[in-house]
Design a protein around this motif. Sequence first.
Motif, PDB file in Angstrom:
ATOM      1  N   UNK B  61       0.815  -1.223   0.000  1.00  0.00           N
ATOM      2  CA  UNK B  61       0.000   0.000   0.000  1.00  0.00           C
ATOM      3  C   UNK B  61       0.843   1.265   0.000  1.00  0.00           C
ATOM      4  N   UNK B  62       2.053   1.178   0.462  1.00  0.00           N
ATOM      5  CA  UNK B  62       2.972   2.319   0.434  1.00  0.00           C
ATOM      6  C   UNK B  62       3.051   2.834  -0.999  1.00  0.00           C
ATOM      7  N   UNK B  63       2.727   4.137  -1.194  1.00  0.00           N
ATOM      8  CA  UNK B  63       2.663   4.644  -2.575  1.00  0.00           C
ATOM      9  C   UNK B  63       3.977   4.578  -3.340  1.00  0.00           C
ATOM     10  N   UNK B  64       5.092   4.424  -2.624  1.00  0.00           N
ATOM     11  CA  UNK B  64       6.359   4.352  -3.344  1.00  0.00           C
ATOM     12  C   UNK B  64       6.628   2.949  -3.891  1.00  0.00           C
ATOM     13  N   UNK B  65       5.736   1.997  -3.574  1.00  0.00           N
ATOM     14  CA  UNK B  65       5.943   0.623  -4.040  1.00  0.00           C
ATOM     15  C   UNK B  65       5.240   0.416  -5.377  1.00  0.00           C
ATOM     16  N   UNK B 343      10.212 -19.604   1.476  1.00  0.00           N
ATOM     17  CA  UNK B 343      11.196 -18.697   0.894  1.00  0.00           C
ATOM     18  C   UNK B 343      10.520 -17.553   0.126  1.00  0.00           C
ATOM     19  N   UNK B 344       9.541 -17.881  -0.686  1.00  0.00           N
ATOM     20  CA  UNK B 344       8.949 -16.845  -1.546  1.00  0.00           C
ATOM     21  C   UNK B 344       8.182 -15.788  -0.732  1.00  0.00           C
ATOM     22  N   UNK B 345       7.595 -16.169   0.395  1.00  0.00           N
ATOM     23  CA  UNK B 345       6.953 -15.186   1.277  1.00  0.00           C
ATOM     24  C   UNK B 345       7.994 -14.187   1.761  1.00  0.00           C
ATOM     25  N   UNK B 346       9.075 -14.717   2.267  1.00  0.00           N
ATOM     26  CA  UNK B 346      10.140 -13.859   2.790  1.00  0.00           C
ATOM     27  C   UNK B 346      10.696 -12.991   1.663  1.00  0.00           C
ATOM     28  N   UNK B 347      10.871 -13.605   0.486  1.00  0.00           N
ATOM     29  CA  UNK B 347      11.443 -12.905  -0.646  1.00  0.00           C
ATOM     30  C   UNK B 347      10.560 -11.715  -1.039  1.00  0.00           C
ATOM     31  N   UNK B 348       9.289 -11.942  -1.175  1.00  0.00           N
ATOM     32  CA  UNK B 348       8.399 -10.867  -1.625  1.00  0.00           C
ATOM     33  C   UNK B 348       8.360  -9.730  -0.606  1.00  0.00           C
ATOM     34  N   UNK B 349       8.335 -10.083   0.681  1.00  0.00           N
ATOM     35  CA  UNK B 349       8.321  -9.032   1.715  1.00  0.00           C
ATOM     36  C   UNK B 349       9.602  -8.213   1.645  1.00  0.00           C
ATOM     37  N   UNK B 350      10.704  -8.906   1.469  1.00  0.00           N
ATOM     38  CA  UNK B 350      11.992  -8.228   1.384  1.00  0.00           C
ATOM     39  C   UNK B 350      12.036  -7.346   0.143  1.00  0.00           C
ATOM     40  N   UNK B 351      11.546  -7.871  -0.986  1.00  0.00           N
ATOM     41  CA  UNK B 351      11.572  -7.138  -2.245  1.00  0.00           C
ATOM     42  C   UNK B 351      10.680  -5.888  -2.160  1.00  0.00           C
ATOM     43  N   UNK B 352       9.537  -6.027  -1.534  1.00  0.00           N
ATOM     44  CA  UNK B 352       8.623  -4.890  -1.390  1.00  0.00           C
ATOM     45  C   UNK B 352       9.269  -3.785  -0.564  1.00  0.00           C
ATOM     46  N   UNK B 358       6.390  -4.979  -5.680  1.00  0.00           N
ATOM     47  CA  UNK B 358       5.660  -6.040  -4.983  1.00  0.00           C
ATOM     48  C   UNK B 358       5.123  -7.081  -5.956  1.00  0.00           C
ATOM     49  N   UNK B 359       4.995  -8.268  -5.464  1.00  0.00           N
ATOM     50  CA  UNK B 359       4.478  -9.399  -6.244  1.00  0.00           C
ATOM     51  C   UNK B 359       3.772 -10.311  -5.241  1.00  0.00           C
ATOM     52  N   UNK B 360       3.431 -11.517  -5.656  1.00  0.00           N
ATOM     53  CA  UNK B 360       2.773 -12.452  -4.734  1.00  0.00           C
ATOM     54  C   UNK B 360       3.538 -13.779  -4.739  1.00  0.00           C
ATOM     55  N   UNK B 361       3.807 -14.338  -3.574  1.00  0.00           N
ATOM     56  CA  UNK B 361       4.529 -15.621  -3.516  1.00  0.00           C
ATOM     57  C   UNK B 361       3.652 -16.765  -4.008  1.00  0.00           C
ATOM     58  N   UNK B 362       4.201 -17.647  -4.851  1.00  0.00           N
ATOM     59  CA  UNK B 362       3.383 -18.725  -5.422  1.00  0.00           C
ATOM     60  C   UNK B 362       2.995 -19.761  -4.373  1.00  0.00           C
ATOM     61  N   UNK B 363       3.780 -19.887  -3.294  1.00  0.00           N
ATOM     62  CA  UNK B 363       3.391 -20.883  -2.289  1.00  0.00           C
ATOM     63  C   UNK B 363       2.091 -20.497  -1.578  1.00  0.00           C
ATOM     64  N   UNK B 364       1.647 -19.221  -1.740  1.00  0.00           N
ATOM     65  CA  UNK B 364       0.322 -18.836  -1.233  1.00  0.00           C
ATOM     66  C   UNK B 364      -0.774 -19.590  -1.963  1.00  0.00           C
ATOM     67  N   UNK B 365      -0.447 -20.138  -3.145  1.00  0.00           N
ATOM     68  CA  UNK B 365      -1.416 -20.863  -3.952  1.00  0.00           C
ATOM     69  C   UNK B 365      -1.270 -22.377  -3.775  1.00  0.00           C
ATOM     70  N   UNK B 366      -0.569 -22.774  -2.702  1.00  0.00           N
ATOM     71  CA  UNK B 366      -0.304 -24.190  -2.491  1.00  0.00           C
ATOM     72  C   UNK B 366      -0.817 -24.653  -1.148  1.00  0.00           C
TER      73      UNK B 366
END
Lengths: 426, 404
Positions: B61-65, B343-352, B358-366
């Motif tokens: 939600x941060x407008x700079x993202x 890993x992908x959860x941590x990765x996306x949070x770090x990347x954001x 920002x993106x969405x981790x694929x393991x959220x779909x598993x």
Amino acid sequence: MFRNAAAISLHLVGLLQGKKAGASVTRHLHQTFTMAKQMQARRLKGLDYNPWVEYARLATEYDAVNLGQGFPDFAPPDFALEAFQHAVSGDLMLNQYTKAFGYPPLTKILASFFGKLLGHELDPLTNVLVTVGAYGALFTAFQALVDEGDEVIIIEPFFDCYEPMTLMAGGRPVFVSLKPSPTRDGELNSSSNWRLDPDELASKFTPHTKALVLNTPNNPLGKVFSQTELELVASLCQQHNVVCISDEVYQWLVFDGCQHISIASLPGMWERTLTIGSAGKTFSATGWKVGWVLGPDHLMKHLRTVHQNSIYHCPTQTQAAVAESFEKEQLCFGQPSSYFVQLPRAMQRSRDYMARSLQSVGLMPVLPQGSYFLITDISGFKSKMPDLPGAANEPYDRRFVKWMIKNKPVSSEGLRPLHPLLFCKG
Amino acid sequence: MLLAQKRLGSLVSSTKFLKTVNSSRLLEFSTSAAMSLKFKNTKRIEGLDKNVWIEFTKLAADPSVVNLGQGLPDISPPAYVKEELSKVAMVDNLNQYTRGFVIIIVPFYDCYEPMVRMAGATPVFIPLRSKPVNGKRWSSSDWTLDPQELESKFNPKTKAIILNTPHNPFGKVYTKEELQVIADLCIKYDTLCISDEVYEWLVYTGNKHLRIATFPGMWERTVTIGSAGKTFSVTGWKLGWSIGPEHLIKHLQTVQQNTIYTCATPLQEALAQAFWIDIKRMDDPECYFNSLPRELEVKRDRMVHLLESVGLNPIVPDGGYFIIADVSSLDADLSDLKNEEPYDYKFVKWMTKNKKLSAIPVSAFCDSETKLQFEKLVRFCFIKKDSTLDAAEEIIKAWSRQKS
């Protein structure tokens, strides 16, 4: 399902209960019948009938003047129409998803507006949830809080959905009736005359009681619960640790100087009450389907869980329109120009006109203190016309309504199980 | 309940949840603990309180993202669609009153699992498996179901299978042969097919969207789901539909009349009008059902090129508006983040936080058992304005320069 095949179905039920499917039976089934398995969930049992669907169809078929289903046939106020126009022609991003639990300007204004009325500071994020109509708010509340075997106290007469929603959640409805005290000759009956017996109400609470549904102003009676009556309900809810689901959609439609009181504002009630409201009823825009629930976070979080696993977001633009409408009303709240002052004033005149019309044909209306419904006692007609066409076991009021639609084209809804007939004005 | 907790173990820390509930109860009530249990959530929503969208949308939600996470367009809907809604706003009368098993293919749009559980059924998972061919670009069509493995998931108590084509998140468009396998099993085991086809118009060159309800024997057992939001780029209208045989739809109607009862009238009217406009010109390149996928194919190709140019390995989608990339080669330093998340959860949070993308981790779909198989994959949404994609490109290029 597909075709009636009672014998095959019974056999299949046996199969589905864990016995191995014999290959020859399966082959036979798929050659002649398909989908013999019962597809629908058991939670739907008995819930397929809906009186609104039936009567609306009849009213259209006979081109009746429809005083049945509760929606205005007049326009919403200009400021609401303008708000909707702004919402659909403004910021393009209003065409996309907003926050799941409510469009932020709407949750903010609801928190501010109702915080004052409930005497409790409301956080837009944790104390407010926007839903698809008050109907959706009720559904979310039942699913979040009513479990298998939980009892839910419902006060009769009641808005019809409370019962199926309780059943769909696996709960058990427990009914307690409002009863009229006798009126003196010549005196018009009033919804204030219909009361709960305190001992009878108390007797309905058991260790299994999870919730009590309160509807004030009441649909269909139009009763506005008084301070004393609410205190009785409140003390029982606290004594038995029961949640109060308070349906207050008609909160602005009160007459004769009556005051709407939200039970959540009574001592000890905020933490156990969910207060439900409706933009459709508030702004005469039922087609917008925007409702809300206000309540304490420890209850609201469960509603949020249901919400995020069912519809997840509500439409953005209608929420924006409601937010702007509330912002306009907040500026003139309590003043004569307020829609919340003008609408009940106009409705009171309609109510009085309708009451006089009904009396003139020998019907006996019950004058409502609130809402836009009025019920009428048709027992005078029953003694003159006891045999009206209808199905076996069909209650008299339903037969009366159908007869009236076909012969005197004014539709209304039957009020089961009481004799009085329901009218809606609007 | 135990089964639900085991399966959702990595998404929900259930002991933590219960502890939180207990302490808030002690604060709020002076009545006994046993009575306070009444204010606990119902069994049907046990463990369903966490939601990936709520979690990641908050972060983004941060407008700079630059938000390539949640799947909503930041492009304008077609003009005539907006006009229809404006016209409708002026018409005042439109302001008035509209325990079994379910097979879920992994990865899956995340709501399928909680919805199945909330309905009291048990989800049975089967993963798509990939067999990339050397020298050939990795494509969503390389991800397939093993027919024998799929059949092993069916039994006489299987109530339904959920099919999603074009698929979220891979963008896989199921072929005739693949759909035939599923159809044959549905018929053999007398199972329902719930076919989520919200991206039905978004298929790219060389692919065709096929509707399983049109296969022999399937109309009577399929509910086909569509979305105005995805069709006309108006996700905020929140209108969708189910199409199917009367004997199934009548039960959905029963649920509808006991839940929300009607949908917003003016929005339905506007949608109907918009549909009339496009239905009359299905072969016209300007029909939105043709023009949108054409526009998106260009964006897809741009994303593929961008991801490849920085050494990420994208799965080229045949449909939909998402693209998946394997991010392991970016080698992000995630050591200061919580260990129990994939890993992908941590990765996306770090990347954001660190790269403002920002993106969405694929393991959220598993489901919990297959998360590890997909934890190096991240989903990017490309139904975005060129300026948004430009910004994403800047970030990814800068990031790649930093590494080398």
